[in-house]
Design a protein around this motif. Structure first.
Motif, PDB file in Angstrom:
ATOM      1  N   ASP A 124     -91.209  77.251  -1.420  1.00  0.00           N
ATOM      2  CA  ASP A 124     -90.205  76.200  -1.241  1.00  0.00           C
ATOM      3  C   ASP A 124     -89.634  75.760  -2.590  1.00  0.00           C
ATOM      4  O   ASP A 124     -88.411  75.617  -2.744  1.00  0.00           O
ATOM      5  CB  ASP A 124     -90.814  74.998  -0.521  1.00  0.00           C
ATOM      6  N   ARG A 125     -90.500  75.542  -3.557  1.00  0.00           N
ATOM      7  CA  ARG A 125     -90.034  75.107  -4.875  1.00  0.00           C
ATOM      8  C   ARG A 125     -89.196  76.187  -5.547  1.00  0.00           C
ATOM      9  O   ARG A 125     -88.193  75.889  -6.209  1.00  0.00           O
ATOM     10  CB  ARG A 125     -91.225  74.734  -5.760  1.00  0.00           C
ATOM     11  N   GLN A 126     -89.603  77.439  -5.381  1.00  0.00           N
ATOM     12  CA  GLN A 126     -88.819  78.535  -5.948  1.00  0.00           C
ATOM     13  C   GLN A 126     -87.419  78.548  -5.339  1.00  0.00           C
ATOM     14  O   GLN A 126     -86.416  78.651  -6.061  1.00  0.00           O
ATOM     15  CB  GLN A 126     -89.516  79.869  -5.692  1.00  0.00           C
ATOM     16  N   SER A 127     -87.340  78.442  -4.020  1.00  0.00           N
ATOM     17  CA  SER A 127     -86.047  78.498  -3.333  1.00  0.00           C
ATOM     18  C   SER A 127     -85.140  77.342  -3.733  1.00  0.00           C
ATOM     19  O   SER A 127     -83.915  77.501  -3.816  1.00  0.00           O
ATOM     20  CB  SER A 127     -86.257  78.489  -1.815  1.00  0.00           C
ATOM     21  N   GLU A 128     -85.738  76.171  -3.991  1.00  0.00           N
ATOM     22  CA  GLU A 128     -84.957  74.986  -4.345  1.00  0.00           C
ATOM     23  C   GLU A 128     -84.666  74.900  -5.839  1.00  0.00           C
ATOM     24  O   GLU A 128     -83.952  73.989  -6.276  1.00  0.00           O
ATOM     25  CB  GLU A 128     -85.699  73.723  -3.892  1.00  0.00           C
ATOM     26  N   GLY A 129     -85.210  75.820  -6.627  1.00  0.00           N
ATOM     27  CA  GLY A 129     -84.998  75.778  -8.070  1.00  0.00           C
ATOM     28  C   GLY A 129     -85.750  74.665  -8.758  1.00  0.00           C
ATOM     29  O   GLY A 129     -85.376  74.242  -9.862  1.00  0.00           O
ATOM     30  N   GLU A 130     -86.835  74.198  -8.149  1.00  0.00           N
ATOM     31  CA  GLU A 130     -87.603  73.075  -8.689  1.00  0.00           C
ATOM     32  C   GLU A 130     -88.755  73.593  -9.550  1.00  0.00           C
ATOM     33  O   GLU A 130     -89.930  73.486  -9.204  1.00  0.00           O
ATOM     34  CB  GLU A 130     -88.122  72.200  -7.549  1.00  0.00           C
ATOM     35  N   PHE A 131     -88.419  74.177 -10.684  1.00  0.00           N
ATOM     36  CA  PHE A 131     -89.433  74.733 -11.577  1.00  0.00           C
ATOM     37  C   PHE A 131     -88.829  74.919 -12.968  1.00  0.00           C
ATOM     38  O   PHE A 131     -87.607  75.035 -13.123  1.00  0.00           O
ATOM     39  CB  PHE A 131     -89.943  76.080 -11.052  1.00  0.00           C
ATOM     40  N   ASP A 132     -89.700  74.910 -13.971  1.00  0.00           N
ATOM     41  CA  ASP A 132     -89.316  75.354 -15.314  1.00  0.00           C
ATOM     42  C   ASP A 132     -89.519  76.859 -15.427  1.00  0.00           C
ATOM     43  O   ASP A 132     -88.674  77.581 -15.944  1.00  0.00           O
ATOM     44  CB  ASP A 132     -90.165  74.659 -16.385  1.00  0.00           C
ATOM     45  N   ALA A 133     -90.686  77.297 -14.963  1.00  0.00           N
ATOM     46  CA  ALA A 133     -91.029  78.718 -14.988  1.00  0.00           C
ATOM     47  C   ALA A 133     -91.996  78.985 -13.847  1.00  0.00           C
ATOM     48  O   ALA A 133     -92.685  78.072 -13.371  1.00  0.00           O
ATOM     49  CB  ALA A 133     -91.654  79.107 -16.323  1.00  0.00           C
ATOM     50  N   PHE A 134     -92.032  80.228 -13.391  1.00  0.00           N
ATOM     51  CA  PHE A 134     -92.975  80.587 -12.340  1.00  0.00           C
ATOM     52  C   PHE A 134     -93.542  81.967 -12.619  1.00  0.00           C
ATOM     53  O   PHE A 134     -92.994  82.741 -13.401  1.00  0.00           O
ATOM     54  CB  PHE A 134     -92.330  80.536 -10.951  1.00  0.00           C
ATOM     55  N   MET A 135     -94.639  82.260 -11.940  1.00  0.00           N
ATOM     56  CA  MET A 135     -95.289  83.554 -12.090  1.00  0.00           C
ATOM     57  C   MET A 135     -95.754  84.033 -10.724  1.00  0.00           C
ATOM     58  O   MET A 135     -96.319  83.280  -9.942  1.00  0.00           O
ATOM     59  CB  MET A 135     -96.492  83.445 -13.031  1.00  0.00           C
ATOM     60  N   LEU A 136     -95.466  85.286 -10.431  1.00  0.00           N
ATOM     61  CA  LEU A 136     -95.987  85.925  -9.225  1.00  0.00           C
ATOM     62  C   LEU A 136     -95.749  87.423  -9.374  1.00  0.00           C
ATOM     63  O   LEU A 136     -95.663  87.931 -10.494  1.00  0.00           O
ATOM     64  CB  LEU A 136     -95.328  85.362  -7.957  1.00  0.00           C
ATOM     65  N   SER A 137     -95.626  88.141  -8.265  1.00  0.00           N
ATOM     66  CA  SER A 137     -95.430  89.584  -8.340  1.00  0.00           C
ATOM     67  C   SER A 137     -94.435  90.031  -7.290  1.00  0.00           C
ATOM     68  O   SER A 137     -94.166  89.327  -6.314  1.00  0.00           O
ATOM     69  CB  SER A 137     -96.761  90.319  -8.129  1.00  0.00           C
ATOM     70  N   TRP A 138     -93.883  91.227  -7.506  1.00  0.00           N
ATOM     71  CA  TRP A 138     -93.070  91.927  -6.514  1.00  0.00           C
ATOM     72  C   TRP A 138     -93.842  93.154  -6.061  1.00  0.00           C
ATOM     73  O   TRP A 138     -94.413  93.877  -6.881  1.00  0.00           O
ATOM     74  CB  TRP A 138     -91.736  92.370  -7.115  1.00  0.00           C
ATOM     75  N   ILE A 139     -93.834  93.393  -4.761  1.00  0.00           N
ATOM     76  CA  ILE A 139     -94.547  94.539  -4.213  1.00  0.00           C
ATOM     77  C   ILE A 139     -93.610  95.357  -3.334  1.00  0.00           C
ATOM     78  O   ILE A 139     -92.503  94.925  -3.010  1.00  0.00           O
ATOM     79  CB  ILE A 139     -95.766  94.097  -3.380  1.00  0.00           C
ATOM     80  N   GLY A 140     -94.080  96.541  -2.944  1.00  0.00           N
ATOM     81  CA  GLY A 140     -93.333  97.361  -2.005  1.00  0.00           C
ATOM     82  C   GLY A 140     -92.109  98.025  -2.591  1.00  0.00           C
ATOM     83  O   GLY A 140     -91.226  98.466  -1.868  1.00  0.00           O
ATOM     84  N   ASN A 141     -92.033  98.112  -3.922  1.00  0.00           N
ATOM     85  CA  ASN A 141     -90.872  98.718  -4.556  1.00  0.00           C
ATOM     86  C   ASN A 141     -90.988 100.240  -4.543  1.00  0.00           C
ATOM     87  O   ASN A 141     -92.046 100.792  -4.835  1.00  0.00           O
ATOM     88  CB  ASN A 141     -90.765  98.229  -6.002  1.00  0.00           C
ATOM     89  N   ILE A 142     -89.898 100.912  -4.226  1.00  0.00           N
ATOM     90  CA  ILE A 142     -89.889 102.372  -4.190  1.00  0.00           C
ATOM     91  C   ILE A 142     -88.738 102.915  -5.022  1.00  0.00           C
ATOM     92  O   ILE A 142     -88.932 103.617  -6.002  1.00  0.00           O
ATOM     93  CB  ILE A 142     -89.805 102.884  -2.742  1.00  0.00           C
TER      94      ILE A 142
END
Length: 507
Positions: A395-413
């Protein structure tokens, strides 16, 4: 390269037992399932919903992989696209039309029969409602059904990676016609996959075998996904026989677990990548020199060791070594003095406070954030680590309510999967707000370039700009490591982390 190893646990038994209560049974939660022919699988997070066209949560796709089908599907061996609901396809000489011939006699879970109208509905739903993966249809001008077994996709320009766009993961699943009107797809599902969604609550998600599946009935009666956030607890539950499979393997134990025959381990080089990104709408992270200072201060080797204990490859780009699309480009060398000079060049006052959003449902992001915080402190950046549950994080990511974030992307081909949606100015997952007209041009040209060598050259140029601008601060590509009970057969660890239980047989 894929390797299969026995997961040796004897060397770490004392550690695990002390962490989980002296070897006593771990309360893993969950109800239902648990019969002799039901696979009990431990995953680290609860699905946020079950609408394949809306969710972007891996916890949801772990379930949906077994519930829905796509027109084509990546092979487990090398991720090349293979027939699924489409049994064959052809392309026009100009590359502007793809014709798919569909399988006959495929039932949905509610008993209705799959045909071309379901494909048209599914694709148009994603396009017309501008859902999560609408960007994958950027060059699609029309989707038509000349007859019940034929679908024609018409393009505005050649799209050499169309098969990967429509089949690389279950976000492109085929739902039944009018499914969004007839079902609550957030909590219900009507797919054509080998298992049907039976129930889901705060403890577990339960699937039952769909014996009428076009590929044959599953070998087991069902799957119960239990949510065990703590990796050591999942591994202890596996050793105690409370579960039969988990992908929540503690990376700190992998290197020491060779030789134990009580648990079996599968490992493969992953196409997943972990990264950090900063909000371009929040000063001073809108300043390129500030972002480059942070990228210069971060030591990826230290981050990888802390987060994955060596079970990963540090990487300054997205695509892992070994892929034909890999780019050997690493412009940042850890150097705190050079980082301080970049901050001075940016004209910003230190100390700078940066909130770094991570999720407690991905413990390695917490560990990585702690190391990054220690690396940035000497250059005058105070990192406030903000741990959120995954739903709040999204939710915070979608609303742009962050200075920075960390996670991962998966399923890339395909390389488009690694770069387009994340770094195009109009990308649906460009939450950081990155915009570079040169990158937009390169990615747009690469998406329609039929020659693979020329296409790679375009993606290489775009990737270098993305790295130089620090749209994403890439960290590492993790190994995909999963563990299961000895004697469990018919399962294969995949580089795209897709979890397919159709052919599993229990001990």
């Amino acid at each position: 390269m894929r390797t299969n190893r026995l997961l040796p646990l004897a060397a770490a038994a004392a550690l695990l037992l002390s962490a989980c209560g002296g070897g006593e049974s771990v309360d893993t939660g969950g109800g239902g399932g648990g019969g002799d022919d039901v696979l009990i699988a431990a995953v680290s997070a609860e699905p946020d919903q079950f609408d394949p066209h809306v969710t972007n949560a891996y916890a949801s796709f772990q379930v949906l992989e077994n519930v829905y089908d796509t027109l084509v599907v990546p092979s487990a061996e090398d991720l090349t696209m293979q027939p699924s609901l489409a049994e064959s396809w052809t392309t026009s000489p100009d590359g502007l039309s793809w014709t798919f011939t569909l399988r006959d006699g495929v039932p949905f879970h509610d008993g209705s029969e799959f045909d071309s109208a379901d494909v048209v509905y599914s694709f148009n739903r994603i396009i017309d409602e501008e859902l999560t993966n609408a960007y994958r249809f950027a060059t699609v001008s029309d989707v038509t059904a000349p007859d019940p077994r034929t679908v024609v996709v018409t393009l505005t320009e050649p799209t050499p990676n169309l098969l990967a766009q429509i089949g690389s993961f279950k976000g492109m699943a085929i739902v039944s016609e009018n499914a969004a009107e007839e079902f609550d797809l957030q909590s219900e599902a009507n797919g054509t996959g080998p298992f049907r969604l039976e129930s889901s609550d705060a403890n577990a998600t339960v699937l039952t075998a769909f014996d009428e599946h076009w590929g044959g009935a599953p070998s087991i009666d069902g799957v119960e996904f239990r949510y065990i956030t703590e990796p050591t607890a999942a591994l202890t539950a596996l050793r105690n026989g409370e579960i039969q499979w988990t992908d929540n393997v503690p990376p700190q134990n992998v290197a020491d677990l060779e030789g134990d025959d009580e648990v079996e381990l599968g490992s493969v080089t992953s196409v997943e990548y972990f990264y950090m990104s900063m909000n371009y709408a929040v000063p001073p992270f809108d300043n390129r020199d500030v972002r480059r200072a942070i990228a210069t201060a971060v030591d990826r080797e230290e981050v990888t060791q802390a987060a994955r204990f060596g079970a990963a490859q540090p990487n300054q780009t997205a695509i892992p070594q070994g892929s034909p699309w890999y780019l050997d480009y690493a412009p940042f060398t850890p150097d705190q003095e050079a980082a301080r000079q970049l901050l001075e060049q940016a004209g910003v006052q230190t100390p700078i406070t940066m909130g770094l959003m991570v999720t407690d449902e991905s413990p390695e992001t917490v560990a990585a954030a702690q190391v990054i915080a220690s690396q940035l402190e000497p250059i005058g950046i105070d990192v406030e680590i903000q741990e959120e549950d995954l739903a709040t994080w999204l939710d915070r990511q979608s609303e742009g309510e962050f200075d920075a974030f960390m996670l991962s992307w998966i399923g890339n081909i395909d390389p488009a999967d690694f770069y387009e949606n994340q770094h195009l100015s109009t990308g649906g997952s460009n939450y950081q707000g990155y915009s570079n007209p040169q990158v937009d041009d390169l990615l747009s040209r690469a998406a329609t370039e039929p020659d693979q060598a020329a296409r790679k050259a375009l993606y290489d140029q775009a990737a270098q700009l993305v790295v130089d601008d620090v749209s994403y601060l890439y960290l590492y590509n993790p190994d995909e490591v999963q563990a299961w009970a000895p004697g469990l057969t018919g399962y294969q660890v995949r580089a795209d982390a897709a979890i397919d239980f159709q052919n599993v047989e229990l001990p």
